[in-house]
Design an enzyme around this catalytic site. Structure first.
Site, PDB file in Angstrom:
ATOM      1  N   ASP A  94       0.867  -1.163   0.000  1.00 44.35           N
ATOM      2  CA  ASP A  94       0.000   0.000   0.000  1.00 44.35           C
ATOM      3  C   ASP A  94       0.915   1.227   0.000  1.00 44.35           C
ATOM      4  OD1 ASP A  94      -2.948   0.937   1.983  1.00 44.35           O
ATOM      5  OD2 ASP A  94      -2.028   1.808   0.189  1.00 44.35           O
ATOM      6  N   SER A  95       0.382   2.390  -0.358  1.00 42.95           N
ATOM      7  CA  SER A  95       1.273   3.541  -0.630  1.00 42.95           C
ATOM      8  C   SER A  95       1.506   4.421   0.588  1.00 42.95           C
ATOM      9  CB  SER A  95       0.675   4.388  -1.761  1.00 42.95           C
ATOM     10  OG  SER A  95      -0.721   4.507  -1.588  1.00 42.95           O
ATOM     11  N   GLY A  97      -0.487   6.579   2.327  1.00 41.39           N
ATOM     12  CA  GLY A  97      -1.317   7.746   2.645  1.00 41.39           C
ATOM     13  C   GLY A  97      -2.383   7.417   3.666  1.00 41.39           C
ATOM     14  N   PHE A  98      -3.025   6.284   3.487  1.00 35.01           N
ATOM     15  CA  PHE A  98      -4.090   5.870   4.405  1.00 35.01           C
ATOM     16  C   PHE A  98      -3.542   5.709   5.812  1.00 35.01           C
ATOM     17  CE2 PHE A  98      -8.125   4.132   5.503  1.00 35.01           C
ATOM     18  CZ  PHE A  98      -7.881   3.154   6.438  1.00 35.01           C
ATOM     19  N   ASP A 148      -2.503   8.077  -2.907  1.00 33.11           N
ATOM     20  CA  ASP A 148      -3.783   8.775  -3.025  1.00 33.11           C
ATOM     21  C   ASP A 148      -4.047   9.505  -1.716  1.00 33.11           C
ATOM     22  OD1 ASP A 148      -3.994   6.502  -1.467  1.00 33.11           O
ATOM     23  OD2 ASP A 148      -6.116   6.227  -1.934  1.00 33.11           O
ATOM     24  N   GLN A 190     -11.311   7.111  -5.984  1.00 32.36           N
ATOM     25  CA  GLN A 190     -11.956   7.681  -4.814  1.00 32.36           C
ATOM     26  C   GLN A 190     -13.336   8.227  -5.211  1.00 32.36           C
ATOM     27  OE1 GLN A 190     -10.970   7.365  -1.785  1.00 32.36           O
ATOM     28  NE2 GLN A 190      -8.801   6.828  -1.948  1.00 32.36           N
ATOM     29  N   ASP A 271      -7.999  -7.213   0.608  1.00 27.40           N
ATOM     30  CA  ASP A 271      -7.063  -7.341   1.737  1.00 27.40           C
ATOM     31  C   ASP A 271      -7.771  -6.837   2.990  1.00 27.40           C
ATOM     32  OD1 ASP A 271      -6.487  -4.250   1.216  1.00 27.40           O
ATOM     33  OD2 ASP A 271      -5.645  -4.798   3.179  1.00 27.40           O
ATOM     34  N   CYS A 309     -12.810 -27.587   7.552  1.00 24.83           N
ATOM     35  CA  CYS A 309     -11.537 -26.898   7.284  1.00 24.83           C
ATOM     36  C   CYS A 309     -10.400 -27.905   7.418  1.00 24.83           C
ATOM     37  CB  CYS A 309     -11.349 -25.759   8.292  1.00 24.83           C
ATOM     38  SG  CYS A 309      -9.817 -24.842   8.073  1.00 24.83           S
ATOM     39  N   CYS A 311      -7.135 -26.975   7.617  1.00 21.90           N
ATOM     40  CA  CYS A 311      -5.906 -26.264   8.007  1.00 21.90           C
ATOM     41  C   CYS A 311      -5.224 -27.016   9.143  1.00 21.90           C
ATOM     42  CB  CYS A 311      -6.224 -24.830   8.422  1.00 21.90           C
ATOM     43  SG  CYS A 311      -6.795 -24.618  10.122  1.00 21.90           S
ATOM     44  N   CYS A 314      -7.154 -27.045  12.472  1.00 21.95           N
ATOM     45  CA  CYS A 314      -8.356 -27.891  12.522  1.00 21.95           C
ATOM     46  C   CYS A 314      -8.019 -29.373  12.380  1.00 21.95           C
ATOM     47  CB  CYS A 314      -9.338 -27.467  11.424  1.00 21.95           C
ATOM     48  SG  CYS A 314     -10.029 -25.840  11.738  1.00 21.95           S
ATOM     49  N   HIS A 340      -5.812 -20.568  11.255  1.00 18.82           N
ATOM     50  CA  HIS A 340      -7.168 -20.958  10.839  1.00 18.82           C
ATOM     51  C   HIS A 340      -7.902 -19.828  10.120  1.00 18.82           C
ATOM     52  CE1 HIS A 340     -11.181 -22.407  10.489  1.00 18.82           C
ATOM     53  NE2 HIS A 340     -11.568 -21.245  11.017  1.00 18.82           N
TER      54      HIS A 340
END
Ligand SMILES: O=c1[nH]cnc2cc3nc(NCc4cccs4)[nH]c3cc12
Ligand SMILES: [Zn+2]
Length: 377
Positions: A94-95, A97-98, A148, A190, A271, A309, A311, A314, A340
């Site tokens: 991610d860049s 800014g957030f 952004d 946006q 994500d 599941c 995994c 589990c 999990h």
């Protein structure tokens, strides 16, 4: 255009939902795909070997965090983020800014960029489109997000329009920045929850794209506290308008319910920190709904967490053991719960992909939702 990125190849569809793939220099990305978040160069609490066993297509790193600590130049000098964290597969960064707006203090945003104080030690830093992409070039991520301005949820329309215009001007500066040969640049749309603003911003992005194509398009500005119905209404109308020959990435989303809704409306990549964050807090995502493992009813249950599941957690442990570890505050609780929740979430997008390829996606979606609403899973 990066040498290694290919356009998105759609392999199957059901309405707007689609299964597909695109190539990166670190291998193909099969979609729909949930991308686990590895903010500081680690998916919290699990090893690269455990992560490989879960089998995500892509994982995320954060420019804001890694740029501050250990520093992007150090990671570059040690061979880049893939080598640093021992993850050979595709990485998206991610860049920043957030994160500047959600984590740091004393921010001053100007046309040139944003000055902020580190949440770690209060030192002053500067993030611009050029600096953000320089960090991502030093990290060597495969997918680079343009810098952004993610407007605060509920910003009024005039405020949104000013913010969108700056994001567009910053996007042009990102387009002009020389990334590594193998890196692909994604643009971020946006416009809040307003379809007309979203469409206008997409038009501005596509004008730039016509001259220098982006390798993908993200929907930003959501999952920032807006009512879920408003996010869903916007997605239902807007995602289908995004170019179909590049990946569509919905940032920061989300719950299993959100993922299924997003896939139904044409989203390819997701994500969210939720699966790992809820795992650490003892809320487990299963095919029958959420399980709060600290609940007394699991104290002596020899059942696996989720019978559907496969995994490591589990396959190997009882609910009683997971209950004990959580109550005892053992480190292993976070690790097993994260294995999990990530397996479940990555598995959900993988199962959706398979259902699309086998032309049974509507039945898959209905069956999945019916099962989530079981009493006391
Ligand atoms: O517009 C955005 N631009 C760049 N990165 C983002 C990341 C984002 N993550 C969320 N929500 C997930 C959250 C994670 C932590 C608090 S909310 N919304 C997001 C929006 C953006
Ligand atoms: Zn499991």
């Amino acid at each position: 255009m990066s040498q290694c990125f290919s356009r998105f190849q759609q392999e199957a569809s059901s309405g707007v939902a689609r299964a597909g793939r695109f190539e990166t220099s670190r291998g193909p990305v099969l979609t729909p795909a949930f991308m686990p978040v590895g903010t500081q160069g680690t998916v919290k609490g699990i090893t690269p070997a455990q992560l490989a066993d879960i089998g995500p297509q892509v994982i995320l790193g954060n420019t804001y965090h890694l740029g501050l600590r250990p520093g992007d130049a150090l990671v570059r000098d040690l061979g880049g983020l893939h080598r640093f964290m021992a993850w050979p597969g595709p990485i998206l960064t991610d860049s920043g800014g957030f994160q500047v707006f959600s984590l740091s203090s004393l921010r001053r945003i100007k046309e040139e960029g944003v000055t902020f104080q580190s949440h770690i030690d209060g030192s002053t830093h500067f993030l611009s489109p050029e600096r953000s992409l320089e960090i991502q070039r030093n990290l060597g991520s495969d997918i680079v997000m343009a810098l952004d301005e993610c407007p605060p949820g509920r910003l009024d329309r005039p405020g949104l329009e000013l913010s969108m215009a700056r994001t567009t001007r910053w996007l042009k500066r990102c387009r002009d920045f020389p990334l590594g040969e193998r890196q692909g640049l994604f643009a971020i749309n946006q416009g809040g929850v307003h379809l007309d603003l979203r469409t206008r911003h997409l038009g501005e992005i596509l004008e730039i794209d016509a001259a220098t194509p982006f390798q993908g398009f993200a929907v930003g500005g959501l999952s920032v506290g807006e009512p879920k119905e408003e996010m869903n209404a916007l997605l239902a109308d807007f995602v289908r308008l995004m170019p179909g020959d590049r990946p569509r990435y919905l940032m920061g989303v989300g719950t299993p319910e959100d993922l299924l809704f997003g896939i139904e409306h044409g989203v390819d990549l997701f994500d969210c920190v939720l699966p790992t964050r809820e795992a650490r807090h003892g809320t487990l995502l299963t095919s029958r709904g959420r399980v709060k493992i600290k609940n007394a009813r699991h104290r002596d249950s020899d059942r696996p967490l989720d019978p559907e599941c496969n995994c490591y957690t589990c396959r190997t442990f009882s609910r009683a053991y997971l209950h004990h570890l959580f109550r005892a505050g053992e480190m292993l609780a976070s690790t097993l719960n994260s294995i999990h929740n990530l397996s479940y979430t990555v598995g959900l997008t993988r199962a959706a992909r398979q259902a699309l390829q086998e032309e049974r996606f509507p039945e898959f979606a209905r069956h999945t939702r019916d099962n989530w609403n079981q009493e006391e899973p």
